[in-house]
Design a protein around this motif. Structure first.
Motif, PDB file in Angstrom:
ATOM      1  N   ALA A 107      43.426  35.053  34.001  1.00 21.25           N
ATOM      2  CA  ALA A 107      42.711  36.307  34.277  1.00 21.25           C
ATOM      3  C   ALA A 107      41.269  36.007  34.697  1.00 21.25           C
ATOM      4  CB  ALA A 107      42.728  37.197  33.043  1.00 21.25           C
ATOM      5  N   TYR A 108      40.646  35.061  33.989  1.00 20.50           N
ATOM      6  CA  TYR A 108      39.246  34.706  34.304  1.00 20.50           C
ATOM      7  C   TYR A 108      39.164  34.157  35.731  1.00 20.50           C
ATOM      8  CZ  TYR A 108      34.664  32.483  34.114  1.00 20.50           C
ATOM      9  OH  TYR A 108      33.394  32.115  34.394  1.00 20.50           O
ATOM     10  N   GLY A 167      39.006  36.701  38.228  1.00 23.34           N
ATOM     11  CA  GLY A 167      37.831  37.574  38.145  1.00 23.34           C
ATOM     12  C   GLY A 167      38.064  38.808  37.293  1.00 23.34           C
ATOM     13  N   ASP A 168      39.190  38.824  36.541  1.00 24.47           N
ATOM     14  CA  ASP A 168      39.524  40.003  35.742  1.00 24.47           C
ATOM     15  C   ASP A 168      38.981  39.806  34.318  1.00 24.47           C
ATOM     16  OD1 ASP A 168      40.578  42.175  34.535  1.00 24.47           O
ATOM     17  OD2 ASP A 168      42.684  41.752  35.033  1.00 24.47           O
ATOM     18  N   ASP A 169      37.695  40.085  34.173  1.00 25.74           N
ATOM     19  CA  ASP A 169      37.036  39.836  32.884  1.00 25.74           C
ATOM     20  C   ASP A 169      37.556  40.758  31.786  1.00 25.74           C
ATOM     21  OD1 ASP A 169      35.608  37.902  34.072  1.00 25.74           O
ATOM     22  OD2 ASP A 169      33.736  39.021  34.239  1.00 25.74           O
TER      23      ASP A 169
END
Lengths: 105, 848
Positions: free
Chosen positions: B189-190, B193-195
Motif C-alpha cells: 500500500a505504501y 502511495g495509499d497511506d
C-alpha cells in the motif's frame, strides 16, 4: 557572517519591496517567541539590505567567511521530499539485518 | 543444555580446576624448573581470549592428561565456541560453523541453532543461517522464542525482504505468518502511495508481534511529511538493538532538517545513508560535497579552494558557488586568478575593490586608500563613489588626523595627507542627500572650531530643515562657536517639535545667559536683568543649574543691591548641586562679569575653605571636572588659580570608585593642564584597577616626566609604543591623541634616544634659546634620523610616484612631512630632492 541575501532567499538584484516581502515571510515562519535566534538573524539581515544604498554598501565592502546555513536550507527545502519504494526499503532493511548484532532470542 | 549456555558454569569450574593442576605441579617441582603443563597453558589462553592457541594447547593436553579428559573436553568445546565467534566477526561464516560443529562433537550436545544462525547471518549467509534453525522448525511460535528477543524481529525482517525459506519454519496457522501477510500488504500500500490503507493495516499488527518495530517504523514513515513531530515520537520508541534503528535514525535526520553540521550524516550506519538521501531528495555526492565545504568553512583559503573545484558544479549551481566565493577573495587573494579562470574575468573595478579590501585586511590602510582611489577612476556611479569615500573616511588612519597632525607625521599610514573631512566632503558631492554624513561633517568642523562649520550647518539645515538630528548637530555647533543667537534659533525649532528636549532648553537658557553677560559687559544692567528673567522662566524648577541665579546675584551686586544679590546666592547654594561646584560657578561668574573683588571677598574665602574641608565623592568630582573643562576653553578665566585652590579636594579623590572612562576623563583634564602631581595619584590607582589598560601607564609616565617625553627613559617610551599598538581599540580618541602627542615629542628629542646625536653636554636652555638660523644648523642629527625612514618610504611609494608622474610628489611629501613640525618645508624638500635623485623612478626613460 551569513549572507543576508541568502538568508532572506532573495537575489542580489531584488528591490526594496521584494526584500520586504521576503523578510515578512521569514518572520512569519520563524516568530521570535519560538525561534528567537533565527528571528534575530532575519531581522539583522533585513536591516543590512533594506535599502538600495545599504545593499550597495554590503556588496562593495562585505567580505569574509560566508555562512553556509542558508545555502543548505535552500538546497534541502528546494526539493520536495522523496518517497522510498518498497524494494528500496527492503534493500535497506536487509542491509540493516545483516549488520545488526542479534542479542538473545 | 546448549554449549553457549554452559559458559558461566564452566568459568566457575575453570579456576577450581586450574588451581588443582597447579597445586599438583607445585608438589612435584617448582615452576622455574619444570615446563608448564599444556592444560594450564591452554586454560591461560582460554581465559585471555586467545581461542586458537587455547584449542591447540587443550588438544595436546587431552592427549597428555587422559585422567582429566572430561574437564578438558568442556574447556576445548568452549574454546571452539569462542573461536567460532571470532571467525564470524572476521566474516568467515563457514569456518565459524565448522568450529561450532566441532564443539558439538566434543560435548555430544547439539549445536545451538540460534547461535549458529546469528553467526551465519552476520556474514551474510542468509540461506545457511535460516537452514540452521531447522531443528526449531514448527516450534518457534509455540515456546515463546520470538517474544522479547530480536530473533523474531530478524526473522520477520528476513521474511519481508524476500527470504521465503523463513516462512517454512512456521506452522501454517501461526500468528507470524498472519502478521507477515499484513506487513506485506502495508509495504504494498505504501509503495502505491495509499497511506490511509497503510495506516489501517498497521493497526492489525499487535504490539507483541515480531513486526512491532516494523509497525512503528512504517507508521513514522507515513507521518514523516505531514506530522513530523508525531513521526519523531514513534521513531524514538525503536530501541538501539533493533534492525530498524539505523533506518529510524535516517528518517529522524531527514525530518529534523537541521543540517548546520552535515557531519550528522556520518553518524548514520552506511547502509541507510541512501534512505536519508532518498527522503531529502538529494544524492549522496551532494551530501559529501557539502560536508567537505562545511569542514573547511572557517578557513577562507581552504573554503575558497573547495568552492573553486570543478566537480562541485554537479551538486550546486555555478552562480551560487560564485556568490559564495567572491567575498572570500580579499582573504584569499592568491586565488583571484583561479576564480577568474573558473567563473570568468572580473572587471577592473572588481579587481581593484578586492585588492583594496585585501590590503585593509592586512591593515595597510595607506596602500588600501591608494587602490580605492585608483578604483574610483574606473567607475561612474555616483552612489558607489560616495560610499567608497565614506568608507575611506572610516579608516583608522584618518579618524583623528584633523585633530592631531603631529601624530600623523609618524603614523604608519595616511602618508598621502588625506583627511576624514576631505573624504566626507567628496562623498557629499556624489550623494548630497546623506544626512548622516552631513551630521558627521558638522560635528567634525565644530570640533576643529573651523569656519567651515557654518557652511556645513547651513548646507545641512537647508537640505533637511525638519530633521531633528541635523538641528541638534547645528545647535551644538552654533553653541560651540559661541554664536548664541543662532544656537537659540535652532533650539527653538527643536523645542517646537519636542517641548521636553532638555538639551535644547539648556542651550536656550545658556543663550539668554550669554546675552545677559554681554549686556553686563556693556554696563546695561537693566537689559541683563531682563535677559536673566527670561532665562529663569525657561528653566524648569527641578532642573535649575544655579548659573542663572548666580548671574542674577552678580547683576544685583553690581547694581548695588547687595541684599538681593546675597539672597540669590543663597538660593543658588540651596539647590541640589555639589557645594564646591556652586562655589566654583560663583568664582567663574565673578571672573566672567569682572565683579569687583571687594563685593565678593567672603565668597572667595568660602570657596577656599570648602576646598580644604569637604570630602569628595564621585559625582561632585565629575561635576567639577566638567565645569573646569568648560572654563578651560576660556582663556580669560583664572582656571589654573581655581584648580590650585581645589588641589586639596582633588588630592583626596583618586581612591574613589570611578569607571574606566571617568578616570580617563579626569586624567586627560589634569594632563592637558599640567597638573602632573595629582595626575600621578589618579594614574597609580588606575594602573592597579586596569592592569591591562595602557592608558594609565601613559598617564603615569606623563606624570613622572612632567609631560615632557624628553625626560622619559627610552625603554619606557618603547613600552608605551607597544602598549599603544596593542590596546588601540580600547583607548578613547582623546587619550590616543594625547599619547600620540607625547610620543611624537619624544621622537623629536635626542635626549632619550639610545643613539648618540651630537654633544651630550648640550644645554637644553641654549637649545631652546636658539634663533631659527641656529635651529636649522642644529637639525643635522635630527634630519639624519629622518633620512632613513624617508628613503624607505620613497622606495615604498614607487607606484604612487608613477601615478603622480613624479612631478609634484616631492613637493607634496615635503609639505606633509613639515606639517606640524617647527622646521620649514624647504628643509624636507631639499632632502627629498637628494633622495629622489638617488632613487630614480623606474621606467622614466621608457616613459619619455
Amino acid at each position: 557572517m551569513t549572507d543576508p541575501f541568502f538568508l532572506l532567499g532573495v537575489s542580489r538584484e531584488s528591490d526594496d519591496e521584494t526584500i520586504r516581502k521576503a523578510y515578512l515571510e521569514k518572520i512569519r515562519r520563524w516568530p521570535p517567541e519560538h525561534y528567537p535566534e533565527r528571528f534575530q538573524a532575519v531581522a539583522q539581515a533585513y536591516s543590512m539590505i533594506q535599502t538600495g544604498k545599504k545593499r550597495l554598501s554590503f556588496q562593495l565592502f562585505h567580505h569574509g567567511l560566508p555562512g553556509l546555513d542558508p545555502l543548505i536550507d535552500t538546497l534541502f527545502s528546494r526539493n520536495t521530499r522523496g518517497r522510498p519504494t518498497q524494494n528500496e526499503l527492503k534493500g535497506w532493511l536487509k542491509e540493516s539485518l545483516i549488520s545488526c548484532n542479534m542479542k538473545g532470542r | 543444555m546448549y554449549v553457549w549456555q554452559s559458559v558461566a558454569f564452566l568459568n566457575q569450574q575453570l579456576y577450581q580446576w586450574c588451581f588443582g593442576v597447579a597445586k599438583r605441579a607445585r608438589k612435584k617441582k617448582s615452576y622455574a624448573t619444570l615446563p608448564r603443563p599444556k592444560s594450564v597453558e591452554g586454560l591461560d589462553h582460554l581465559r585471555s581470549g586467545r581461542f586458537k592457541n587455547a584449542i591447540e594447547s587443550l588438544k595436546l593436553a587431552l592427549k597428555e592428561e587422559q585422567s582429566q579428559s572430561d574437564g578438558l573436553k568442556e574447556f576445548l568445546a568452549e574454546a571452539y565456541v569462542g573461536r567460532a565467534k571470532e571467525l564470524s566477526e572476521k566474516g568467515m561464516g563457514k569456518e565459524a560453523a565448522v568450529m561450532l560443529e566441532k564443539s558439538s562433537e566434543i560435548t555430544g550436545k547439539p549445536v545451538d541453532p540460534i547461535l549458529l544462525f546469528s553467526l551465519l547471518l552476520k556474514v551474510g549467509q542468509i540461506g545457511r543461517a535460516v537452514h540452521a534453525l531447522q531443528p526449531l522448525k514448527g516450534n518457534l511460535d509455540g515456546d515463546g522464542l520470538l517474544v522479547g528477543g530480536s530473533l523474531g524481529e530478524v526473522l520477520a525482517g528476513l521474511a519481508l525482504t524476500g527470504h521465503d525459506e523463513v516462512l517454512a519454519l512456521f506452522k501454517e496457522d501461526s500468528s507470524f505468518l498472519v502478521h507477515y501477510n499484513t506487513a506485506r500488504r502495508v509495504l504494498h500500500a505504501y509503495d502505491g502511495g495509499d497511506d490511509e490503507t497503510s495506516l489501517e493495516l498497521l493497526k492489525k499488527l499487535p504490539i507483541g508481534s515480531p513486526f512491532k518495530n516494523f509497525r512503528l517504523f512504517m507508521h513514522a514513515l507515513v507521518l514523516s511529511s505531514s506530522q513530523p513531530e508525531n513521526a519523531l515520537a514513534l521513531l524514538e520508541k525503536i530501541k538501539e538493538d533493533s534492525p530498524y534503528h539505523p533506518m529510524a535514525q535516517a528518517v529522524v535526520i531527514a525530518i529534523s532538517g537541521d543540517f548546520t553540521d552535515m557531519g550528522i550524516f556520518a553518524t548514520l550506519a552506511s547502509p541507510v545513508h541512501g534512505l536519508a538521501c532518498r527522503l531529502l531528495n538529494v544524492n549522496a555526492g551532494t551530501i559529501r560535497a557539502i560536508s567537505h565545504i562545511q569542514s573547511v568553512a572557517t578557513d577562507p583559503d581552504k573554503l575558497a579552494g573547495a568552492l573553486l573545484k570543478q566537480d562541485l558544479e554537479s551538486h550546486l549551481p555555478k552562480e551560487v558557488l560564485r556568490t559564495l566565493c567572491l567575498p572570500l577573495l580579499p582573504s584569499a587573494i592568491g586565488l583571484l586568478e583561479k576564480f577568474q579562470q573558473r567563473f570568468g574575468p572580473l572587471s577592473q573595478w572588481e579587481i581593484y575593490r578586492i585588492r583594496a579590501l585585501a590590503l585593509e585586511g592586512q591593515k595597510q590602510w595607506s596602500s588600501a586608500a591608494d587602490v580605492w582611489i585608483a578604483a574610483l577612476k574606473t567607475i561612474h556611479d555616483p552612489m558607489t563613489k560616495a560610499l567608497v569615500y565614506r568608507h575611506l573616511a572610516d579608516f583608522p588612519d584618518y579618524r583623528d588626523m584633523d585633530e592631531n597632525p603631529w601624530g600623523m607625521l609618524f603614523h604608519s599610514g595616511n602618508r598621502q595627507g588625506y583627511s576624514k573631512i576631505d573624504f566626507l566632503e567628496s562623498s557629499l558631492r556624489h550623494d548630497p542627500q546623506d544626512r548622516d554624513t552631513h551630521i558627521t561633517l558638522i560635528r567634525l568642523h565644530a570640533k576643529k572650531n573651523s569656519k567651515d562649520a557654518r557652511v556645513a550647518v547651513d548646507r545641512a539645515v537647508k537640505g533637511f530643515p525638519e530633521d531633528r538630528d541635523i538641528l541638534e548637530a547645528a545647535m551644538d555647533a552654533a553653541f560651540a562657536a559661541k554664536t548664541f543667537k543662532k544656537a537659540a534659533a535652532f533650539a527653538e525649532r527643536i523645542l517646537s517639535v519636542n517641548p521636553i528636549h532638555q538639551r535644547a532648553r539648556r542651550v536656550l537658557v545658556e543663550s539668554h545667559l550669554a546675552h545677559a553677560r554681554k549686556k553686563v559687559g556693556e554696563k546695561r544692567l537693566d537689559l541683563a536683568h531682563k535677559e536673566l528673567l527670561v532665562a529663569e522662566s525657561l528653566e524648569k524648577e527641578h532642573a535649575r543649574s544655579g548659573r542663572v541665579q548666580i548671574c542674577q546675584a552678580m547683576v544685583a551686586l553690581l547694581s548695588g543691591q547687595k541684599e538681593t544679590g546675597e539672597e540669590k546666592l543663597s538660593a543658588a547654594r540651596s539647590l541640589p548641586i555639589g557645594p564646591l561646584e556652586i562655589e566654583l560657578m560663583i568664582q567663574s561668574e565673578v571672573a566672567y562679569l569682572k565683579v569687583p573683588s571687594e563685593l565678593v571677598v567672603h565668597h572667595h574665602k568660602i570657596f577656599k575653605d570648602l576646598s580644604e574641608k569637604i570630602s569628595p565623592d564621585r559625582v561632585s568630582v565629575l561635576s567639577l571636572v566638567q565645569e573646569l573643562e568648560r572654563s578651560f576653553q576660556d582663556d580669560h578665566l583664572p582656571v589654573r588659580k581655581w584648580m590650585e585652590i581645589m588641589l586639596p579636594f582633588f588630592a583626596k579623590a583618586p581612591a574613589l570608585d570611578f569607571s574606566l572612562e571617568e578616570r580617563r576623563l579626569i586624567c586627560n583634564m589634569l594632563l592637558e593642564n599640567d597638573f602632573f602631581d595629582i595626575l600621578g595619584l589618579f594614574a597609580t590607582v588606575g594602573k592597579k584597577h586596569w592592569e591591562d589598560d595602557g592608558s594609565f601607564l601613559f598617564f603615569d609616565l606623563s606624570s613622572q616626566s612632567k609631560g615632557n617625553a624628553t625626560q622619559a627613559r627610552y625603554e619606557d617610551l618603547e613600552i608605551l609604543r607597544e602598549v599603544k599598538g596593542s590596546v588601540y581599540s580600547r583607548l578613547d580618541a582623546r587619550t590616543m591623541s594625547n599619547m600620540e602627542k607625547f610620543l611624537s615629542s619624544g621622537r623629536l628629542s635626542f635626549e632619550n634616544s639610545p643613539f648618540e646625536y651630537g654633544d651630550e653636554d648640550e644645554n637644553d636652555e641654549e637649545f631652546l634659546d636658539m634663533d631659527s638660523t641656529d635651529f636649522e644648523s642644529e637639525l643635522g642629527p635630527l634630519l639624519e634620523m629622518f633620512q632613513e625612514a624617508i628613503e624607505t618610504r620613497i622606495a615604498d611609494e614607487l607606484p604612487l610616484r608613477r601615478k603622480l608622474g613624479d612631478k609634484k610628489y616631492g613637493e607634496r611629501l615635503a609639505k606633509e612631512l613639515a606639517r606640524g613640525l617647527p622646521m620649514g618645508v624647504e628643509v624636507f624638500a631639499e632632502m627629498i630632492s637628494d633622495i629622489l635623485a638617488d632613487i630614480p623612478l623606474p621606467g622614466v626613460g621608457a616613459r619619455k
